[in-house]
Design a protein around this motif. Structure first.
Motif, PDB file in Angstrom:
ATOM      1  N   ARG A 193       0.459  -1.621  -0.348  1.00 18.71           N
ATOM      2  CA  ARG A 193       0.559   0.042   0.125  1.00 18.71           C
ATOM      3  C   ARG A 193       0.675   1.502   0.344  1.00 18.71           C
ATOM      4  O   ARG A 193      -0.014   2.642  -0.705  1.00 18.71           O
ATOM      5  CB  ARG A 193      -0.733  -0.082   0.906  1.00 18.71           C
ATOM      6  N   GLU A 194       1.853   1.145   0.544  1.00 18.89           N
ATOM      7  CA  GLU A 194       2.981   2.559   0.619  1.00 18.89           C
ATOM      8  C   GLU A 194       3.234   2.974  -0.971  1.00 18.89           C
ATOM      9  O   GLU A 194       2.965   4.166  -0.992  1.00 18.89           O
ATOM     10  CB  GLU A 194       3.954   1.865   1.657  1.00 18.89           C
ATOM     11  N   ILE A 195       4.116   1.456  -1.083  1.00 18.63           N
ATOM     12  CA  ILE A 195       4.617   2.034  -3.128  1.00 18.63           C
ATOM     13  C   ILE A 195       3.252   2.210  -3.774  1.00 18.63           C
ATOM     14  O   ILE A 195       4.090   3.140  -4.521  1.00 18.63           O
ATOM     15  CB  ILE A 195       4.893   0.321  -3.309  1.00 18.63           C
ATOM     16  N   TYR A 196       2.355   1.979  -3.459  1.00 16.31           N
ATOM     17  CA  TYR A 196       1.113   1.835  -4.299  1.00 16.31           C
ATOM     18  C   TYR A 196       0.762   3.381  -4.384  1.00 16.31           C
ATOM     19  O   TYR A 196       0.510   4.524  -5.357  1.00 16.31           O
ATOM     20  CB  TYR A 196       0.097   1.259  -4.240  1.00 16.31           C
ATOM     21  N   ALA A 197       0.884   4.261  -2.924  1.00 15.67           N
ATOM     22  CA  ALA A 197       0.130   5.640  -2.474  1.00 15.67           C
ATOM     23  C   ALA A 197       1.507   6.249  -3.358  1.00 15.67           C
ATOM     24  O   ALA A 197       1.481   7.928  -3.460  1.00 15.67           O
ATOM     25  CB  ALA A 197       0.129   5.859  -0.750  1.00 15.67           C
ATOM     26  N   ASN A 198       2.635   6.074  -3.314  1.00 16.22           N
ATOM     27  CA  ASN A 198       4.057   6.143  -3.821  1.00 16.22           C
ATOM     28  C   ASN A 198       4.393   6.646  -5.259  1.00 16.22           C
ATOM     29  O   ASN A 198       4.202   8.240  -5.635  1.00 16.22           O
ATOM     30  CB  ASN A 198       5.031   6.011  -3.175  1.00 16.22           C
ATOM     31  N   LYS A 200       1.105   6.461  -6.882  1.00 18.04           N
ATOM     32  CA  LYS A 200       0.372   8.164  -7.054  1.00 18.04           C
ATOM     33  C   LYS A 200       1.117   9.208  -6.615  1.00 18.04           C
ATOM     34  O   LYS A 200       0.552   9.812  -7.917  1.00 18.04           O
ATOM     35  CB  LYS A 200      -1.324   7.205  -6.308  1.00 18.04           C
ATOM     36  N   LYS A 201       1.313   9.716  -6.032  1.00 18.82           N
ATOM     37  CA  LYS A 201       1.895  10.602  -5.429  1.00 18.82           C
ATOM     38  C   LYS A 201       3.007  11.232  -6.390  1.00 18.82           C
ATOM     39  O   LYS A 201       2.554  11.869  -7.198  1.00 18.82           O
ATOM     40  CB  LYS A 201       2.538  10.391  -3.912  1.00 18.82           C
ATOM     41  N   THR A 202       3.328  10.609  -7.338  1.00 19.29           N
ATOM     42  CA  THR A 202       4.263  10.668  -7.836  1.00 19.29           C
ATOM     43  C   THR A 202       3.946  10.255  -9.136  1.00 19.29           C
ATOM     44  O   THR A 202       3.921  12.125 -10.498  1.00 19.29           O
ATOM     45  CB  THR A 202       5.410   9.223  -8.305  1.00 19.29           C
ATOM     46  N   VAL A 203       3.231   9.945  -9.664  1.00 17.25           N
ATOM     47  CA  VAL A 203       1.961  10.022 -11.520  1.00 17.25           C
ATOM     48  C   VAL A 203       1.118  11.214 -11.119  1.00 17.25           C
ATOM     49  O   VAL A 203       0.888  12.172 -12.146  1.00 17.25           O
ATOM     50  CB  VAL A 203       1.222   9.293 -11.730  1.00 17.25           C
ATOM     51  N   ILE A 204       0.930  11.548 -10.139  1.00 23.01           N
ATOM     52  CA  ILE A 204      -0.051  13.349  -9.937  1.00 23.01           C
ATOM     53  C   ILE A 204       0.777  13.989 -10.406  1.00 23.01           C
ATOM     54  O   ILE A 204       0.481  15.316 -10.565  1.00 23.01           O
ATOM     55  CB  ILE A 204      -0.842  13.259  -8.622  1.00 23.01           C
ATOM     56  N   PHE A 205       1.917  14.083  -9.463  1.00 21.89           N
ATOM     57  CA  PHE A 205       2.828  15.088  -9.430  1.00 21.89           C
ATOM     58  C   PHE A 205       3.329  15.253 -10.901  1.00 21.89           C
ATOM     59  O   PHE A 205       3.456  16.162 -11.248  1.00 21.89           O
ATOM     60  CB  PHE A 205       4.058  15.268  -8.696  1.00 21.89           C
ATOM     61  N   LEU A 206       3.918  14.394 -11.665  1.00 17.53           N
ATOM     62  CA  LEU A 206       4.610  14.240 -13.071  1.00 17.53           C
ATOM     63  C   LEU A 206       3.467  15.408 -13.540  1.00 17.53           C
ATOM     64  O   LEU A 206       3.539  16.068 -15.010  1.00 17.53           O
ATOM     65  CB  LEU A 206       4.683  12.822 -13.702  1.00 17.53           C
ATOM     66  N   LEU A 207       2.077  14.271 -13.634  1.00 16.49           N
ATOM     67  CA  LEU A 207       0.680  15.013 -15.076  1.00 16.49           C
ATOM     68  C   LEU A 207       0.509  16.540 -14.406  1.00 16.49           C
ATOM     69  O   LEU A 207       1.079  17.322 -15.424  1.00 16.49           O
ATOM     70  CB  LEU A 207      -0.474  14.340 -14.425  1.00 16.49           C
ATOM     71  N   SER A 208       0.580  16.991 -13.307  1.00 19.09           N
ATOM     72  CA  SER A 208       0.310  17.906 -12.985  1.00 19.09           C
ATOM     73  C   SER A 208       1.302  19.446 -12.932  1.00 19.09           C
ATOM     74  O   SER A 208       0.491  20.201 -13.828  1.00 19.09           O
ATOM     75  CB  SER A 208       0.124  18.314 -11.432  1.00 19.09           C
ATOM     76  N   SER A 209       2.529  19.022 -13.246  1.00 15.67           N
ATOM     77  CA  SER A 209       3.891  19.850 -13.389  1.00 15.67           C
ATOM     78  C   SER A 209       4.059  19.587 -15.542  1.00 15.67           C
ATOM     79  O   SER A 209       3.949  20.733 -16.135  1.00 15.67           O
ATOM     80  CB  SER A 209       5.360  19.546 -12.934  1.00 15.67           C
TER      81      SER A 209
END
Length: 224
Positions: A193-198, A200-209
């Motif tokens: 779950r920690e890996i999955y959450a990380n 998701k955070k990385t994908v959201i950051f890359l998409l937004s930037s």
């Protein structure tokens, strides 16, 4: 006398003991299962590991439904399940005999209610796994014997016991526990779950930037 024996068996199995009856016969041995001389009862205990109740409580708080499927008697199964926190009342347990009476649609509803299944055959175990999957559960199945192989294969994640498990169970499983400890499964879920959450955070950051960069370039080109 048989009523008294069954009464003792019921009382002792409620103490988490697995009861074995001993008997013998010296005549008409071609029919060994009738008219035997009763010797006594032996109670055996396979106590849960100290870490199991805490691991089960953590899983339940994390939204994981814990299900116990066993070949033990209903009284023994209930006692063990209560001691580790799988169920709180007797209503959360049932037997293979009752499950076999249900149709697939009825079983689909029954698995929402029960968390403990006693005196279960391999074929019934497979039906329970299928019913849970039909309700949208992602099923992780643990097992160690040859009879567990079909259920391990059918589950979304099959988990075999590395120390006590048979080769057939290990080959059918997706994961092999090297320490046969339920708490290890909890830690694996936590890490996953920690890996999955990380991710998701990385994908959201890359998409937004990247979206911001794309829009900047788009409007720069649009307005020259």
């Amino acid at each position: 006398r048989s009523i008294k024996i069954f009464k003792i068996e019921e009382e002792e199995s409620e103490k988490s003991l697995r009861i074995l009856a001993l008997a013998y016969k010296t005549e008409n041995t071609s029919d060994p299962e009738h008219n035997m001389i009763f010797i006594g009862l032996i109670g055996m205990m396979d106590p849960p590991r100290i870490s199991v109740p805490n691991a089960i409580n953590t899983c339940k708080n994390s939204g994981i439904k814990i299900v116990m499927i066993t070949g033990d008697s209903i009284n023994t199964a209930r006692a063990i399940a209560k001691s580790v926190g799988i169920i709180d009342t007797d209503e959360g347990a049932t037997t293979g005999k009752e499950i076999d009476k249900l149709t697939d649609d009825e079983l689909k509803e029954a698995v929402k209610k029960y968390n403990v299944y006693a005196r279960i055959s391999p074929s019934t175990k497979l039906r329970i796994v299928d019913a849970l999957q039909s309700n949208g559960y992602v099923v992780a199945m643990t097992g160690d014997g040859v009879n567990d192989a079909p259920s391990l294969k059918a589950a979304d994640v099959g988990i075999a016991m590395g120390m006590s498990g048979t080769d057939v169970a290990k080959q059918a499983a997706d994961i092999v526990l090297t320490d046969d400890n339920f708490a290890t499964i909890r830690e694996a879920v936590r890490e996953g779950r920690e890996i999955y959450a990380n991710i998701k955070k990385t994908v959201i950051f890359l998409l937004s930037s990247n979206f911001g960069e794309i829009m900047t370039m788009f409007f720069a080109i649009l307005f020259s």
